[in-house]
Design a protein around this motif. Sequence first.
Motif, PDB file in Angstrom:
ATOM      1  N   GLY A 155      37.962  27.552 -99.710  1.00 57.15           N
ATOM      2  CA  GLY A 155      39.042  28.608-100.077  1.00 57.15           C
ATOM      3  C   GLY A 155      38.647  29.709 -99.412  1.00 57.15           C
ATOM      4  N   GLY A 156      39.278  30.995 -99.863  1.00 58.43           N
ATOM      5  CA  GLY A 156      39.041  32.216 -98.961  1.00 58.43           C
ATOM      6  C   GLY A 156      39.085  33.463 -99.850  1.00 58.43           C
ATOM      7  N   VAL A 157      38.411  34.409 -99.271  1.00 61.70           N
ATOM      8  CA  VAL A 157      38.246  35.767 -99.925  1.00 61.70           C
ATOM      9  C   VAL A 157      38.909  36.801 -99.107  1.00 61.70           C
ATOM     10  N   TYR A 158      40.036  37.385 -99.719  1.00 59.23           N
ATOM     11  CA  TYR A 158      40.833  38.201 -98.888  1.00 59.23           C
ATOM     12  C   TYR A 158      41.049  39.586 -99.552  1.00 59.23           C
ATOM     13  N   LEU A 159      40.814  40.597 -98.687  1.00 55.50           N
ATOM     14  CA  LEU A 159      41.063  41.967 -98.784  1.00 55.50           C
ATOM     15  C   LEU A 159      42.284  42.484 -98.437  1.00 55.50           C
ATOM     16  N   TRP A 160      43.054  42.997 -99.485  1.00 62.39           N
ATOM     17  CA  TRP A 160      44.437  43.473 -98.985  1.00 62.39           C
ATOM     18  C   TRP A 160      44.633  44.746 -99.519  1.00 62.39           C
ATOM     19  N   THR A 161      45.492  45.754 -98.820  1.00 62.30           N
ATOM     20  CA  THR A 161      45.556  47.122 -98.797  1.00 62.30           C
ATOM     21  C   THR A 161      46.324  47.226-100.346  1.00 62.30           C
ATOM     22  N   THR A 162      47.234  46.279-100.488  1.00 60.14           N
ATOM     23  CA  THR A 162      47.944  46.459-101.667  1.00 60.14           C
ATOM     24  C   THR A 162      48.308  45.016-102.476  1.00 60.14           C
ATOM     25  N   LYS A 163      48.542  44.766-103.839  1.00 58.11           N
ATOM     26  CA  LYS A 163      48.747  43.633-104.270  1.00 58.11           C
ATOM     27  C   LYS A 163      50.423  43.280-103.870  1.00 58.11           C
ATOM     28  N   ALA A 164      51.114  44.172-103.409  1.00 61.93           N
ATOM     29  CA  ALA A 164      52.457  43.806-103.121  1.00 61.93           C
ATOM     30  C   ALA A 164      52.139  43.066-101.665  1.00 61.93           C
ATOM     31  N   ALA A 165      51.417  43.207-101.000  1.00 60.38           N
ATOM     32  CA  ALA A 165      51.362  42.938 -99.436  1.00 60.38           C
ATOM     33  C   ALA A 165      50.459  41.472 -99.777  1.00 60.38           C
ATOM     34  N   ALA A 166      49.867  41.028-100.757  1.00 59.48           N
ATOM     35  CA  ALA A 166      49.109  39.911-100.994  1.00 59.48           C
ATOM     36  C   ALA A 166      50.037  39.070-101.665  1.00 59.48           C
ATOM     37  N   GLU A 167      50.869  39.375-102.525  1.00 59.25           N
ATOM     38  CA  GLU A 167      51.995  38.474-103.190  1.00 59.25           C
ATOM     39  C   GLU A 167      52.954  38.364-102.085  1.00 59.25           C
ATOM     40  N   ALA A 168      53.307  38.946-101.095  1.00 61.49           N
ATOM     41  CA  ALA A 168      54.215  38.526-100.094  1.00 61.49           C
ATOM     42  C   ALA A 168      53.671  37.551 -99.163  1.00 61.49           C
ATOM     43  N   TRP A 169      52.389  37.318 -99.099  1.00 62.81           N
ATOM     44  CA  TRP A 169      51.918  36.295 -98.136  1.00 62.81           C
ATOM     45  C   TRP A 169      51.670  34.931 -98.914  1.00 62.81           C
ATOM     46  N   TYR A 170      51.616  34.793-100.211  1.00 66.43           N
ATOM     47  CA  TYR A 170      51.114  33.566-100.940  1.00 66.43           C
ATOM     48  C   TYR A 170      52.542  33.203-101.310  1.00 66.43           C
ATOM     49  N   THR A 171      53.470  32.737-100.440  1.00 63.99           N
ATOM     50  CA  THR A 171      54.930  31.945-100.516  1.00 63.99           C
ATOM     51  C   THR A 171      54.658  30.654-100.760  1.00 63.99           C
ATOM     52  N   ASP A 172      55.889  30.035-100.899  1.00 65.69           N
ATOM     53  CA  ASP A 172      55.990  28.512-101.014  1.00 65.69           C
ATOM     54  C   ASP A 172      55.429  27.965 -99.562  1.00 65.69           C
ATOM     55  N   SER A 173      55.843  28.722 -98.655  1.00 65.26           N
ATOM     56  CA  SER A 173      55.568  28.143 -97.169  1.00 65.26           C
ATOM     57  C   SER A 173      54.012  28.111 -96.981  1.00 65.26           C
ATOM     58  N   TRP A 174      53.312  29.029 -97.653  1.00 65.05           N
ATOM     59  CA  TRP A 174      52.018  29.009 -97.446  1.00 65.05           C
ATOM     60  C   TRP A 174      51.229  28.080 -98.460  1.00 65.05           C
ATOM     61  N   HIS A 175      51.920  28.051 -99.484  1.00 64.51           N
ATOM     62  CA  HIS A 175      51.363  26.815-100.413  1.00 64.51           C
ATOM     63  C   HIS A 175      51.589  25.394 -99.678  1.00 64.51           C
ATOM     64  N   GLU A 176      52.450  25.033 -98.966  1.00 65.11           N
ATOM     65  CA  GLU A 176      52.766  24.044 -98.247  1.00 65.11           C
ATOM     66  C   GLU A 176      51.783  23.819 -97.231  1.00 65.11           C
ATOM     67  N   PHE A 177      51.618  25.005 -96.528  1.00 66.95           N
ATOM     68  CA  PHE A 177      50.434  24.654 -95.384  1.00 66.95           C
ATOM     69  C   PHE A 177      49.176  24.333 -95.788  1.00 66.95           C
ATOM     70  N   ILE A 178      48.832  24.978 -96.971  1.00 69.58           N
ATOM     71  CA  ILE A 178      47.672  24.616 -97.800  1.00 69.58           C
ATOM     72  C   ILE A 178      47.463  23.091 -97.994  1.00 69.58           C
ATOM     73  N   LYS A 179      48.754  22.612 -98.716  1.00 66.31           N
ATOM     74  CA  LYS A 179      48.660  21.385 -98.980  1.00 66.31           C
ATOM     75  C   LYS A 179      48.693  20.183 -97.751  1.00 66.31           C
ATOM     76  N   GLU A 180      49.352  20.656 -96.750  1.00 66.31           N
ATOM     77  CA  GLU A 180      49.210  19.879 -95.482  1.00 66.31           C
ATOM     78  C   GLU A 180      47.696  20.063 -94.743  1.00 66.31           C
ATOM     79  N   THR A 181      47.281  21.275 -94.748  1.00 68.92           N
ATOM     80  CA  THR A 181      46.029  21.343 -94.198  1.00 68.92           C
ATOM     81  C   THR A 181      44.902  20.586 -94.830  1.00 68.92           C
ATOM     82  N   TYR A 182      44.716  20.970 -96.270  1.00 69.03           N
ATOM     83  CA  TYR A 182      43.551  20.530 -96.945  1.00 69.03           C
ATOM     84  C   TYR A 182      44.029  19.210 -98.071  1.00 69.03           C
TER      85      TYR A 182
END
Length: 107
Positions: A51-78
């Motif tokens: 996994g990963g531990v991420y430090l973000w400036t805001t929750k909005a910035a974090a939520e903007a990153w964990y999109t459907d395409s990010w989930h698909e990238f994780i599924k394809e990679t791992y």
Amino acid sequence: MITVIVTMKLNKAITREEGKKIFLSTAPRYKTIEGLVRKYYILSEDGISSGGVYLWTTKAAAEAWYTDSWHEFIKETYNTTPSITYWESPVIVDNILGCTTSDDQEL
């Protein structure tokens, strides 16, 4: 600030060296993300969880990153589905920089 902990159970154990190779191959994608302060790649001692531990400036910035395409990238990679947990990080101690930061200070 917000800390996000992403964990995933792998379908088969990987070695530290295998994990390091995968992590180094994906690291460049995290270098220019708006709001991401730091990311740590993590691998359990038995190599079955990652996994990963991420430090973000805001929750909005974090939520903007964990999109459907990010989930698909994780599924394809791992070949697995991640679990995401958000944590408030009101104070951070940085022993490398020799400072303590609170979330009401600008980074």
